[in-house]
Design a protein around this motif. Structure first.
Motif, short mmCIF file in Angstrom:
data_model
loop_
_atom_site.label_atom_id
_atom_site.label_comp_id
_atom_site.label_asym_id
_atom_site.label_seq_id
_atom_site.Cartn_x
_atom_site.Cartn_y
_atom_site.Cartn_z
N ALA A 135 -16.44 17.73 14.79
CA ALA A 135 -15.22 18.55 14.79
C ALA A 135 -15.27 19.51 15.98
CB ALA A 135 -15.11 19.32 13.48
N PRO A 136 -14.15 19.72 16.63
CA PRO A 136 -14.16 20.61 17.79
C PRO A 136 -14.47 22.05 17.42
CG PRO A 136 -11.91 19.84 17.31
CD PRO A 136 -12.83 19.10 16.39
N VAL A 137 -14.09 22.46 16.22
CA VAL A 137 -14.36 23.82 15.76
C VAL A 137 -14.86 23.74 14.32
CG1 VAL A 137 -13.40 26.13 15.46
CG2 VAL A 137 -12.35 24.57 17.12
N GLN A 138 -15.87 24.53 14.02
CA GLN A 138 -16.43 24.49 12.66
C GLN A 138 -15.68 25.47 11.75
OE1 GLN A 138 -19.02 22.27 11.90
NE2 GLN A 138 -18.48 21.57 13.95
N ASP A 139 -14.41 25.21 11.53
CA ASP A 139 -13.67 26.15 10.68
C ASP A 139 -13.14 25.44 9.44
OD1 ASP A 139 -11.69 24.57 11.66
OD2 ASP A 139 -10.64 26.16 12.74
N LYS A 140 -12.48 26.24 8.62
CA LYS A 140 -12.02 25.72 7.34
C LYS A 140 -10.97 24.62 7.53
CE LYS A 140 -11.28 27.55 2.84
NZ LYS A 140 -10.54 28.44 2.00
N ALA A 141 -10.11 24.84 8.52
CA ALA A 141 -9.04 23.86 8.75
C ALA A 141 -9.63 22.48 9.08
CB ALA A 141 -8.15 24.33 9.90
N HIS A 142 -10.68 22.47 9.90
CA HIS A 142 -11.30 21.19 10.23
C HIS A 142 -12.05 20.61 9.05
CE1 HIS A 142 -10.22 22.30 14.36
NE2 HIS A 142 -10.18 20.98 14.54
N ALA A 143 -12.65 21.47 8.25
CA ALA A 143 -13.33 20.97 7.05
C ALA A 143 -12.31 20.31 6.12
CB ALA A 143 -14.06 22.10 6.33
N GLU A 144 -11.12 20.91 6.02
CA GLU A 144 -10.07 20.30 5.18
C GLU A 144 -9.63 18.96 5.77
OE1 GLU A 144 -9.23 21.24 2.18
OE2 GLU A 144 -10.69 22.86 2.44
N GLN A 145 -9.51 18.93 7.09
CA GLN A 145 -9.14 17.66 7.75
C GLN A 145 -10.20 16.60 7.52
OE1 GLN A 145 -8.32 17.92 11.96
NE2 GLN A 145 -6.88 19.60 11.60
#
Ligand SMILES: Nc1ncnc2c1ncn2[C@@H]1O[C@H](COP(=O)(O)OP(=O)(O)O)[C@@H](O)[C@H]1O
Ligand SMILES: [Mg+2]
Length: 230
Positions: free
Chosen positions: A108-118
């Motif tokens: 993931a390009p960024v380790q944030d919540k939005a990417h975790a959801e994706q």
């Protein structure tokens, strides 16, 4: 969008020089599924390495959107591979001490919540919604390969390179994995190499490779515009 001109690749080994590829030209447009077919040792992996900038051609040039790789710095090429490309190999290369979800997040390009959801949504789409927290050794071969596919897709690359992606799977699982990869055409392009023609049944274009040379190019699309692909 991706094209290679007169690509020749020599390997030096103990005894001398092996010409793995000889003057190959290649072109992939957006939303295409290109299959490269040929027997073991014909140069398929080598071609993918050059097209993805992992190896420099001995002669010839690869361009992404008319930008030649040879004029990019190594950092730029690494950046390309992280942002624009996704990779699926015969062996999944998942990290054994990370869960399915964590393995996808590695890309993931960024380790944030939005990417975790994706990542969760992607794994769910691939039929792994109940197995997010399993480790690779708790998954079947086909499931591991689907995690590897999610990892290759999470950053929405423009091109997915797949090197014998079904090589270690049984036929049915292999066909399922190909159906998932193929569907990526809606978002980007897929370049898959294999010795198995069956998994290229729905490719837009099939290049046959033998002894480092293209022996045929079969354009299998009646493209909406009717243009030739090559
Ligand atoms: N690192 C290397 N050093 C020397 N020869 C290599 C190397 N990698 C591949 N080759 C040779 O180049 C040829 C093409 O290999 P490869 O691209 O792996 O083919 P394929 O993926 O179709 O099996 C083969 O003859 C192989 O032995
Ligand atoms: Mg190979």
């Amino acid at each position: 969008m991706l094209h290679g001109e007169n690509l020749t690749l020599n390997y030096k080994d103990g005894e001398g020089v092996v010409e793995a590829l000889h003057e190959i030209s290649f072109r992939a447009d957006d939303h295409q599924f290109i299959g490269i077919l040929g027997p073991s040792g014909c140069g398929k992996s080598s071609l993918l390495y050059m097209l993805s900038g992992l190896r420099k051609p001995t002669k010839g040039e690869v361009y992404l959107d008319d930008r030649p790789y040879s004029r990019m710095s190594e950092n730029e090429r690494v950046g390309l591979r992280r942002t624009e490309f996704g990779f699926v190999f015969q062996q999944h290369f998942l990290i054994n001490y990370l869960t399915a979800l964590e393995n996808v997040m590695v890309s993931a390009p960024v380790q944030d919540k939005a990417h975790a959801e994706q990542a969760k949504a992607l794994l769910a789409d691939l039929g792994l919604g109940t197995k997010l927290h399993r480790f690779p050794y708790e998954l079947s071969g086909g499931e591991r390969q689907r995690v590897a596919i999610a990892r290759a897709m999470i950053h929405r690359p423009r091109i997915i390179f797949a090197d014998e992606p079904t090589g270690l799977l049984d036929r049915r699982t292999g066909l399922q994995v190909m159906a998932i990869l193929r569907s990526y055409r809606e978002q980007g392009s897929l370049i898959a190499v294999t010795h198995n023609p069956e998994i290229l049944a729905e490719a837009d274009l099939i290049m046959k490779l033998r002894d480092g040379q293209i022996v045929s190019v079969e354009d299998r699309v009646t493209r909406r515009s009717g243009e030739a692909v090559l």
